[in-house]
Design a protein around this motif. Structure first.
Motif, PDB file in Angstrom:
ATOM      1  N   MET A   1      19.684   1.332  -7.191  1.00  0.00           N
ATOM      2  CA  MET A   1      19.232   0.446  -8.558  1.00  0.00           C
ATOM      3  C   MET A   1      18.788  -0.922  -8.288  1.00  0.00           C
ATOM      4  N   GLY A   2      18.938  -1.261  -6.968  1.00  0.00           N
ATOM      5  CA  GLY A   2      18.674  -2.600  -6.698  1.00  0.00           C
ATOM      6  C   GLY A   2      17.230  -3.010  -6.572  1.00  0.00           C
ATOM      7  N   ALA A   3      16.815  -4.207  -6.361  1.00  0.00           N
ATOM      8  CA  ALA A   3      15.341  -5.003  -6.685  1.00  0.00           C
ATOM      9  C   ALA A   3      14.487  -4.251  -5.519  1.00  0.00           C
ATOM     10  N   PRO A   4      14.961  -3.809  -4.135  1.00  0.00           N
ATOM     11  CA  PRO A   4      14.081  -3.299  -3.257  1.00  0.00           C
ATOM     12  C   PRO A   4      13.664  -1.906  -3.584  1.00  0.00           C
ATOM     13  N   ALA A   5      14.662  -1.349  -4.262  1.00  0.00           N
ATOM     14  CA  ALA A   5      14.440   0.164  -4.630  1.00  0.00           C
ATOM     15  C   ALA A   5      13.573  -0.249  -6.002  1.00  0.00           C
ATOM     16  N   GLN A   6      13.692  -0.792  -6.537  1.00  0.00           N
ATOM     17  CA  GLN A   6      12.660  -0.938  -8.002  1.00  0.00           C
ATOM     18  C   GLN A   6      11.324  -1.132  -7.565  1.00  0.00           C
ATOM     19  N   VAL A   7      11.064  -2.310  -6.574  1.00  0.00           N
ATOM     20  CA  VAL A   7       9.900  -2.627  -5.964  1.00  0.00           C
ATOM     21  C   VAL A   7       9.329  -1.104  -5.584  1.00  0.00           C
ATOM     22  N   ALA A   8       9.915  -0.546  -4.339  1.00  0.00           N
ATOM     23  CA  ALA A   8       9.503   0.783  -4.200  1.00  0.00           C
ATOM     24  C   ALA A   8       9.129   1.585  -5.025  1.00  0.00           C
ATOM     25  N   ALA A   9       9.820   1.921  -6.192  1.00  0.00           N
ATOM     26  CA  ALA A   9       9.659   2.775  -7.140  1.00  0.00           C
ATOM     27  C   ALA A   9       8.310   2.285  -7.855  1.00  0.00           C
TER      28      ALA A   9
ATOM     29  N   ILE B   1      -5.539   1.568  -2.649  1.00  0.00           N
ATOM     30  CA  ILE B   1      -4.626   1.264  -3.436  1.00  0.00           C
ATOM     31  C   ILE B   1      -3.304   1.913  -3.009  1.00  0.00           C
ATOM     32  N   ALA B   2      -3.621   3.157  -3.010  1.00  0.00           N
ATOM     33  CA  ALA B   2      -2.499   4.252  -2.999  1.00  0.00           C
ATOM     34  C   ALA B   2      -1.886   3.942  -1.600  1.00  0.00           C
ATOM     35  N   ALA B   3      -2.518   3.771  -0.585  1.00  0.00           N
ATOM     36  CA  ALA B   3      -2.110   3.347   0.991  1.00  0.00           C
ATOM     37  C   ALA B   3      -1.339   2.182   0.866  1.00  0.00           C
ATOM     38  N   VAL B   4      -1.904   1.227   0.111  1.00  0.00           N
ATOM     39  CA  VAL B   4      -1.191  -0.200   0.250  1.00  0.00           C
ATOM     40  C   VAL B   4       0.167   0.099  -0.755  1.00  0.00           C
ATOM     41  N   ALA B   5       0.178   0.456  -1.891  1.00  0.00           N
ATOM     42  CA  ALA B   5       1.142   0.613  -2.727  1.00  0.00           C
ATOM     43  C   ALA B   5       2.309   1.449  -2.061  1.00  0.00           C
ATOM     44  N   GLY B   6       1.944   2.506  -1.091  1.00  0.00           N
ATOM     45  CA  GLY B   6       3.060   3.328  -0.663  1.00  0.00           C
ATOM     46  C   GLY B   6       3.756   2.648   0.428  1.00  0.00           C
ATOM     47  N   GLY B   7       3.342   1.562   1.005  1.00  0.00           N
ATOM     48  CA  GLY B   7       4.170   0.831   1.785  1.00  0.00           C
ATOM     49  C   GLY B   7       4.363  -0.729   1.552  1.00  0.00           C
ATOM     50  N   PHE B   8       4.087  -0.933   0.421  1.00  0.00           N
ATOM     51  CA  PHE B   8       4.010  -2.482  -0.006  1.00  0.00           C
ATOM     52  C   PHE B   8       5.290  -2.829  -0.290  1.00  0.00           C
ATOM     53  N   ALA B   9       5.936  -3.850   0.576  1.00  0.00           N
ATOM     54  CA  ALA B   9       7.395  -4.049   0.014  1.00  0.00           C
ATOM     55  C   ALA B   9       7.542  -5.640   0.139  1.00  0.00           C
ATOM     56  N   PRO B  10       6.983  -6.365  -0.679  1.00  0.00           N
ATOM     57  CA  PRO B  10       7.376  -7.798  -0.958  1.00  0.00           C
ATOM     58  C   PRO B  10       8.750  -8.117  -1.162  1.00  0.00           C
ATOM     59  N   ASP B  11       9.196  -9.282  -0.498  1.00  0.00           N
ATOM     60  CA  ASP B  11      10.311  -9.666  -0.778  1.00  0.00           C
ATOM     61  C   ASP B  11      10.845  -9.790  -2.252  1.00  0.00           C
ATOM     62  N   PRO B  12      11.634  -9.151  -2.779  1.00  0.00           N
ATOM     63  CA  PRO B  12      11.986  -9.251  -4.105  1.00  0.00           C
ATOM     64  C   PRO B  12      12.183 -10.935  -4.385  1.00  0.00           C
ATOM     65  N   ALA B  13      12.611 -11.713  -3.741  1.00  0.00           N
ATOM     66  CA  ALA B  13      12.889 -13.121  -4.091  1.00  0.00           C
ATOM     67  C   ALA B  13      11.503 -13.858  -4.175  1.00  0.00           C
ATOM     68  N   THR B  14      10.545 -13.246  -3.491  1.00  0.00           N
ATOM     69  CA  THR B  14       9.179 -13.951  -3.711  1.00  0.00           C
ATOM     70  C   THR B  14       8.654 -13.531  -5.141  1.00  0.00           C
ATOM     71  N   LEU B  15       9.151 -12.486  -5.849  1.00  0.00           N
ATOM     72  CA  LEU B  15       8.698 -12.238  -7.099  1.00  0.00           C
ATOM     73  C   LEU B  15       9.458 -12.897  -8.408  1.00  0.00           C
ATOM     74  N   ILE B  16      10.484 -13.396  -8.216  1.00  0.00           N
ATOM     75  CA  ILE B  16      11.632 -13.856  -9.050  1.00  0.00           C
ATOM     76  C   ILE B  16      10.880 -14.932  -9.989  1.00  0.00           C
TER      77      ILE B  16
END
Length: 420
Positions: free
Chosen positions: A17-25, A51-66
């Motif tokens: 349920m955490g932020a990294p999992a939310q970003v991945a979902a 877009i699919a290729a980027v989104a599939g592995g895109f993992a920005p640090d959640p802290a940068t999105l806050i």
């Protein structure tokens, strides 16, 4: 991170349920959306693949999105902006026609699907463990207590059966609510799907198929009943665990000690103590989730097509309820695995009661030989004599008042446990 996480959090559910999992979902949803739109000709195929290729592995640090999420009022919008930038020239086709709420809600459903699989496994394991405890110790007579007073004999098996019964009902409820909950959200800005054009329904069906979710023709941006249903279910589960915890606290307290479970926690200044920390946590988790249900039900009052104030309450409440439920089941499993009766202490309770808990049984036995009002008067007199004489038991008093019956055998606790 909190210093109480060992009691009220759970590493597996917190990760889901955490932020990294939310970003991945959210990335999974955006990838599926782009692929479906590419197939339907809504966006160029090359852009869809990129877009699919980027989104599939895109993992920005959640802290940068806050900071961006705080400005936008919704985390998905900050994620989408970062994704578009990462896709460079193809970013113009990312998130095409969707609204941030579509992505956030659909990602939540993916997270909840994973979380519910873990919770279901633990719920099933707890039921199996309690069944094993019942097989091992079920025949053990033990005093039943109603309204905190000794009432009559029962068995540990009967007590465990009462603990188990709701768990099976919760599993059945989960099977019923899952199809309603696990539904894609993809209806665009105002819920009309207008930006998707004539292929909106086909697009939803394709994205839902890729993600393994159901598809609905009616948007649920502002209809949060399935989320509230889940919150209610989580509270039902933890409420049942809280009942187990409360029973273990009372049965394990110093002057009773009829059942032990868990290792206990020590006092910083009283070395003789073994505090029922895990059982207390079950009660605390149940109360916290009960409060959470009220918050989620309040968030159902959702103005018009989208209401950020209602959504904010849900975002801040539901994940914690999920994590706490996982924590409760983990603690309950630990308690169940160590659940052990103390026959010596149980016998001491029966001895100290001096047969008073068998008053009902005595009354019904005598009623087979005389009118029931007369039987009850005799039992009442026997109880008066027991109260007046510390050497008396109900059996000895009844032997004086109604001789000719083997009162010790008639009132043996093990013979008066009914179908328990």
């Amino acid at each position: 991170m909190m210093l109480t996480d060992g009691q009220f959090s759970d590493p597996d559910l917190a990760a889901i349920m955490g932020a990294p999992a939310q970003v991945a979902a959210m990335g999974r949803v955006e990838a599926a959306l782009a692929q479906a739109q590419g197939r339907l000709g809504m966006i160029p195929l090359g852009a869809a693949d990129r877009i699919a290729a980027v989104a599939g592995g895109f993992a920005p640090d959640p802290a940068t999105l806050i900071a961006a999420a705080a400005t936008a009022g919704i985390p998905a919008q900050a994620y989408v902006a970062a994704l578009k930038k990462a896709c460079d020239k193809d970013g113009a086709f990312a998130h095409y026609g969707a609204t941030s709420q579509d992505i956030q809600d659909s990602a939540l459903i993916l997270q909840l699907r994973d979380a519910l699989a873990v919770i279901e496994d633990r719920l099933t394991a707890l039921d199996c463990e309690l069944a094993a405890r019942g097989d091992a110790f079920g025949a053990q007579p033990i005093p039943a207590r109603t309204r905190f007073q000794i009432a009559a004999p029962t068995t540990l098996g009967a007590k465990i059966a009462v603990w188990r019964a709701p768990l099976l009902r919760h599993l059945a409820r989960l099977a019923e609510l899952r199809p309603r909950l696990l539904t894609l959200s993809l209806h665009g800005a105002a819920g009309t799907g207008a930006a998707f054009g004539a292929d909106a329904a086909a697009l939803r069906a394709d994205v839902a198929r890729q993600l393994g979710l159901a598809s609905s023709d009616v948007p649920w941006h502002a209809a949060r009943d399935t989320v509230a249903e889940l919150a209610g279910w989580l509270s039902l589960v933890t409420g049942s665990l809280g009942k187990i915890g409360a029973d273990l606290i009372l049965l394990g307290q110093s002057e009773i000690g009829e059942i032990s479970a868990g290792t206990g926690g020590g006092s910083s200044t009283m070395p003789q103590k073994s505090n029922p920390v895990a059982a207390e946590a079950l009660v605390g988790i149940a109360r916290l989730n009960a409060g959470g249900v009220g918050m989620i039900h309040g968030a159902m009052i959702h103005a018009q097509e989208r209401d950020g104030s209602a959504l904010a309450v849900e975002w801040q409440t539901l994940p914690d309820m999920v994590v706490r439920t996982g924590a409760g089941l983990r603690l309950a499993l630990e308690l169940a695995r160590s659940l052990t009766p103390n026959p010596r202490r149980i016998a001491r309770t029966f001895d100290a009661d001096r047969g008073a808990m068998l008053a009902e049984a005595a009354g019904f036995y005598l009623a087979r030989h005389m009118p029931r009002p007369d039987a009850l008067r005799i039992v009442a007199e026997a109880l008066r004599q027991v109260a007046a004489n510390d050497a008396d038991t109900l059996a000895t008093a009844l032997s004086r008042l109604q001789p000719g019956h083997d009162w010790a055998a008639i009132l043996a606790p093990g013979r008066n446990t009914g179908k328990s």
